[in-house]
Design a protein around this motif. Structure first.
Motif, PDB file in Angstrom:
ATOM      1  N   HIS A  55       0.870  -1.099  -0.047  1.00  0.00           N
ATOM      2  CA  HIS A  55       0.029   0.113   0.036  1.00  0.00           C
ATOM      3  C   HIS A  55       1.049   1.313  -0.139  1.00  0.00           C
ATOM      4  N   ILE A  56       0.859   1.968  -1.132  1.00  0.00           N
ATOM      5  CA  ILE A  56       1.786   2.987  -1.134  1.00  0.00           C
ATOM      6  C   ILE A  56       1.421   4.565  -1.251  1.00  0.00           C
ATOM      7  N   PRO A  57       1.707   5.306  -0.274  1.00  0.00           N
ATOM      8  CA  PRO A  57       1.174   6.678   0.014  1.00  0.00           C
ATOM      9  C   PRO A  57       2.005   7.575  -1.108  1.00  0.00           C
ATOM     10  N   ILE A  58       1.262   8.333  -1.909  1.00  0.00           N
ATOM     11  CA  ILE A  58       1.776   9.215  -2.682  1.00  0.00           C
ATOM     12  C   ILE A  58       1.102  10.519  -2.664  1.00  0.00           C
ATOM     13  N   MET A  59       2.030  11.783  -2.687  1.00  0.00           N
ATOM     14  CA  MET A  59       1.497  13.096  -2.734  1.00  0.00           C
ATOM     15  C   MET A  59       1.311  13.236  -4.022  1.00  0.00           C
ATOM     16  N   LEU A  60      -0.127  13.591  -4.242  1.00  0.00           N
ATOM     17  CA  LEU A  60      -0.769  13.988  -5.716  1.00  0.00           C
ATOM     18  C   LEU A  60      -0.209  15.400  -6.122  1.00  0.00           C
ATOM     19  N   ASP A  61      -0.381  15.713  -7.224  1.00  0.00           N
ATOM     20  CA  ASP A  61       0.147  17.270  -7.636  1.00  0.00           C
ATOM     21  C   ASP A  61      -0.592  18.281  -6.945  1.00  0.00           C
ATOM     22  N   ASP A  62      -1.818  18.224  -6.321  1.00  0.00           N
ATOM     23  CA  ASP A  62      -2.418  19.213  -5.727  1.00  0.00           C
ATOM     24  C   ASP A  62      -2.263  19.131  -4.382  1.00  0.00           C
ATOM     25  N   GLY A  63      -1.402  18.438  -3.775  1.00  0.00           N
ATOM     26  CA  GLY A  63      -1.115  18.463  -2.333  1.00  0.00           C
ATOM     27  C   GLY A  63      -1.668  17.251  -1.535  1.00  0.00           C
ATOM     28  N   ARG A  64      -2.828  16.624  -2.163  1.00  0.00           N
ATOM     29  CA  ARG A  64      -3.559  15.697  -1.469  1.00  0.00           C
ATOM     30  C   ARG A  64      -2.817  14.506  -1.240  1.00  0.00           C
ATOM     31  N   LEU A  65      -2.878  13.675  -0.279  1.00  0.00           N
ATOM     32  CA  LEU A  65      -2.254  12.338  -0.128  1.00  0.00           C
ATOM     33  C   LEU A  65      -3.216  11.217  -0.458  1.00  0.00           C
ATOM     34  N   GLU A  66      -2.593  10.274  -1.395  1.00  0.00           N
ATOM     35  CA  GLU A  66      -3.415   9.122  -1.525  1.00  0.00           C
ATOM     36  C   GLU A  66      -2.782   7.871  -1.535  1.00  0.00           C
ATOM     37  N   VAL A  67      -3.513   6.983  -1.068  1.00  0.00           N
ATOM     38  CA  VAL A  67      -2.930   5.578  -0.931  1.00  0.00           C
ATOM     39  C   VAL A  67      -3.127   4.735  -2.023  1.00  0.00           C
ATOM     40  N   PHE A  68      -2.471   3.971  -2.745  1.00  0.00           N
ATOM     41  CA  PHE A  68      -2.484   3.061  -3.972  1.00  0.00           C
ATOM     42  C   PHE A  68      -2.092   1.958  -3.709  1.00  0.00           C
ATOM     43  N   THR A  69      -2.936   0.825  -4.110  1.00  0.00           N
ATOM     44  CA  THR A  69      -2.353  -0.641  -3.660  1.00  0.00           C
ATOM     45  C   THR A  69      -1.746  -1.193  -4.860  1.00  0.00           C
ATOM     46  N   GLY A  70      -0.573  -2.125  -4.695  1.00  0.00           N
ATOM     47  CA  GLY A  70       0.078  -2.661  -5.690  1.00  0.00           C
ATOM     48  C   GLY A  70       0.423  -4.187  -5.389  1.00  0.00           C
ATOM     49  N   TYR A  71       0.489  -5.042  -6.319  1.00  0.00           N
ATOM     50  CA  TYR A  71       0.795  -6.308  -6.230  1.00  0.00           C
ATOM     51  C   TYR A  71       1.939  -6.618  -7.056  1.00  0.00           C
ATOM     52  N   ARG A  72       2.549  -7.672  -6.527  1.00  0.00           N
ATOM     53  CA  ARG A  72       3.589  -8.582  -7.233  1.00  0.00           C
ATOM     54  C   ARG A  72       3.463  -9.971  -6.761  1.00  0.00           C
ATOM     55  N   VAL A  73       3.071 -10.975  -7.784  1.00  0.00           N
ATOM     56  CA  VAL A  73       2.853 -12.271  -7.838  1.00  0.00           C
ATOM     57  C   VAL A  73       4.135 -13.021  -8.456  1.00  0.00           C
ATOM     58  N   GLN A  74       4.749 -14.029  -7.586  1.00  0.00           N
ATOM     59  CA  GLN A  74       5.735 -14.652  -8.317  1.00  0.00           C
ATOM     60  C   GLN A  74       5.102 -16.059  -8.152  1.00  0.00           C
ATOM     61  N   HIS A  75       4.730 -16.461  -9.480  1.00  0.00           N
ATOM     62  CA  HIS A  75       3.790 -17.663  -9.362  1.00  0.00           C
ATOM     63  C   HIS A  75       5.150 -18.947  -9.289  1.00  0.00           C
ATOM     64  N   SER A  76       6.193 -18.921 -10.099  1.00  0.00           N
ATOM     65  CA  SER A  76       7.231 -19.903  -9.953  1.00  0.00           C
ATOM     66  C   SER A  76       8.666 -19.229 -10.202  1.00  0.00           C
ATOM     67  N   ILE A  77       9.313 -20.026  -9.366  1.00  0.00           N
ATOM     68  CA  ILE A  77      10.637 -19.463  -9.675  1.00  0.00           C
ATOM     69  C   ILE A  77      11.739 -21.067  -9.785  1.00  0.00           C
ATOM     70  N   ALA A  78      10.890 -21.955 -10.039  1.00  0.00           N
ATOM     71  CA  ALA A  78      11.527 -23.317 -10.212  1.00  0.00           C
ATOM     72  C   ALA A  78      12.622 -23.490 -11.209  1.00  0.00           C
ATOM     73  N   ARG A  79      12.396 -22.627 -12.532  1.00  0.00           N
ATOM     74  CA  ARG A  79      13.374 -22.749 -13.801  1.00  0.00           C
ATOM     75  C   ARG A  79      14.255 -21.623 -13.640  1.00  0.00           C
ATOM     76  N   GLY A  80      13.854 -20.502 -12.766  1.00  0.00           N
ATOM     77  CA  GLY A  80      14.832 -19.349 -12.926  1.00  0.00           C
ATOM     78  C   GLY A  80      14.194 -18.204 -12.238  1.00  0.00           C
ATOM     79  N   PRO A  81      14.677 -16.981 -12.407  1.00  0.00           N
ATOM     80  CA  PRO A  81      14.055 -15.896 -11.673  1.00  0.00           C
ATOM     81  C   PRO A  81      12.755 -15.711 -12.216  1.00  0.00           C
ATOM     82  N   ALA A  82      11.689 -15.262 -11.554  1.00  0.00           N
ATOM     83  CA  ALA A  82      10.365 -14.908 -12.034  1.00  0.00           C
ATOM     84  C   ALA A  82      10.550 -13.697 -13.189  1.00  0.00           C
ATOM     85  N   LYS A  83       9.433 -13.856 -14.167  1.00  0.00           N
ATOM     86  CA  LYS A  83       9.558 -12.977 -15.325  1.00  0.00           C
ATOM     87  C   LYS A  83       8.003 -12.519 -15.490  1.00  0.00           C
TER      88      LYS A  83
END
Ligand code: NAD
Length: 429
Positions: A55-83
């Motif tokens: 959950h990432i807080p970001i200062m918008l251009d008009d000075g308001r604070l907003e919180v954005f949600t981000g995901y990263r899913v690593q399904h498999s790393i069996a054969r090498g780095p996730a891509k």
């Protein structure tokens, strides 16, 4: 060769047919069952290795604070780095990111690239955000993921609403934290920052390479082959341009605001110029306007959907009149449409194979960054085509050997390779 027909099922709700996670699972189940993978291994293959929510807080251009949600899913790393890519959209969901991450695992395994699969997303609407707001979101998202991404860990790339500028910001932020420049942390970068030559054309070029292989199988010639392309963006535009230059008859381009047709083959460079000048493909002088909702059903030799997911469904698959379906987009066909295409005898080049030219050249970008030595475009194209041709042959001979359709064969091949890697490594406990 007799391909076993897959029983037809009827979706009870739109969710049944269009939820990408259900679709990914249906294809997984079918391939796992055919392979006879035991229940425990199925659990391992089905379950993502790691899911990160920030959950990432970001200062918008008009000075308001907003919180954005981000995901990263690593399904498999069996054969090498996730891509896998990172998408920005207001309706990104964790289920969607999970499904896309698993597709990346299977795509990298089908092409035998030394990667696992991952995907990321941030819930935000780029249409209402300024460039500097997008930069702050990207940098904070990267900083939150710093411990989990990296050249040896997980290598993101662009996806929907992200581009080479986004990748440049990720590379820079990651490098600032690492206290050294690490270009190999992402792919899809500008060429001046360690990007690869040939990346922009790679997915379209790969589509042409596998279509050529299908023509060989059927004894067809490029010059007698009609192609209908849906989507005139990066993948569709490049595929159309390369195919028309190579001698195919690209007879119809379908876009979100219209469709244009010429039975002798469209002049694709002229159509591209028209689109740049007018912002649209409509009113192109060297072609006739056709109904965009009907154009996909015209008689053709190759249909190349390269716009978005879920365009070929249980409701319209019976209306297709093509010999070959080359899936440039990710997930253009729902799993309920698969048996209909099989019954119609359409030769499907499934997305995890057809559009893998992009991730293949991303792999080359990662290799070049790590070598610190950059290849010329011809070398990139030749090596990519070699991988696409070998992957096509692997899938089609697997399909012939097991009497299954190409999509099931591609999934079986991929699952088999990932399961084999897991068995070789053993379960650490
Ligand atoms: P893009 O945004 O450059 O192009 C998509 C095009 O499709 C746009 O021109 C858009 O106007 C058009 N479009 C949207 N809805 C449409 C509709 N209903 N009918 C006709 N046209 C429509 O995107 P892209 O990078 O070309 O990606 C297209 C597809 O290919 C996506 O599914 C993407 O996930 C997949 N893909 C892309 C790459 C890549 O390297 N860019 C690699 C693998 C897979």
């Amino acid at each position: 060769m007799v391909v076993e027909s897959v029983p037809r099922a009827i979706p009870e709700t739109d969710e049944d047919e269009f939820n990408p996670l259900l679709s990914a699972q249906a294809r997984f189940d079918q391939a796992a069952e055919r392979l006879g993978i035991d229940e425990g291994m199925q659990k391992v293959l089905r379950t993502p290795t790691r899911e990160i929510i920030v959950h990432i807080p970001i200062m918008l251009d008009d000075g308001r604070l907003e919180v954005f949600t981000g995901y990263r899913v690593q399904h498999s790393i069996a054969r090498g780095p996730a891509k896998g890519g990172i998408r920005y959209a207001p309706d990104v969901t964790l289920d969607e990111v999970r499904a896309l991450a698993s597709w990346m695992t299977w795509k990298c395994a089908v092409t035998n690239l030394p990667f696992g699969g991952g995907k990321g997303g941030v819930i935000c609407d780029p249409a209402v955000l300024s460039n500097s707001e997008l930069e702050r979101i990207t940098r904070r998202y990267t900083a939150e993921l710093f411990d989990f991404i990296g050249p040896e860990l997980d290598v993101p790339a662009p996806d929907m609403n992200t581009n080479e500028q986004t990748m440049a910001w990720i590379m820079d932020t990651y490098s600032m934290h690492a206290r050294r420049t690490q270009t190999a942390v992402v792919t899809g970068k500008p060429i001046d920052l360690g990007g690869s030559r040939g990346r922009a054309e790679a997915t379209g070029r790969g589509c042409m390479a596998v279509t050529d292989q299908a023509l060989r199988r059927f004894g067809m010639e490029r010059s007698n082959t009609r192609v209908v392309v849906q989507g005139f963006g990066n993948v569709g535009g490049m595929a159309a341009k390369l195919m028309s230059t190579a001698g195919f008859k690209v007879v119809c381009i379908i876009e979100s605001d219209g469709a244009v047709y010429n039975s002798n083959g469209l002049n694709i460079p002229a159509l591209m110029k028209h689109k740049v000048e007018t912002g649209s493909i409509v009113d192109f002088a060297e072609g006739e306007h056709v109904d965009r909702d009907e154009a996909m059903y015209m008689e053709t030799d190759v249909l190349l959907p390269a716009a978005k997911e879920n365009v070929i469904t249980s409701a319209n698959a019976h209306r297709l009149h093509t010999k070959i379906l080359c899936e440039g987009a990710n997930g253009p066909t729902t799993h309920f449409a698969d048996p209909i295409l099989a019954d119609k005898g359409i030769f499907v080049i499934p997305d995890i194979l057809a559009n893998a030219g992009g991730v293949t050249v991303s792999y080359f970008e990662w290799v070049q960054d790590r070598q610190g030595y950059f290849w010329n475009e011809q070398l990139v194209n030749d090596r990519m085509e070699e991988i696409m041709i070998n992957s096509f042959r692997d899938v089609v001979s697997y399909a012939d050997k097991h009497s299954v359709n190409n999509r099931t064969a591609a999934y079986m091949l991929a699952l088999d390779r990932v399961a084999f890697a897991i068995k070789l490594r053993g379960i650490y406990a």
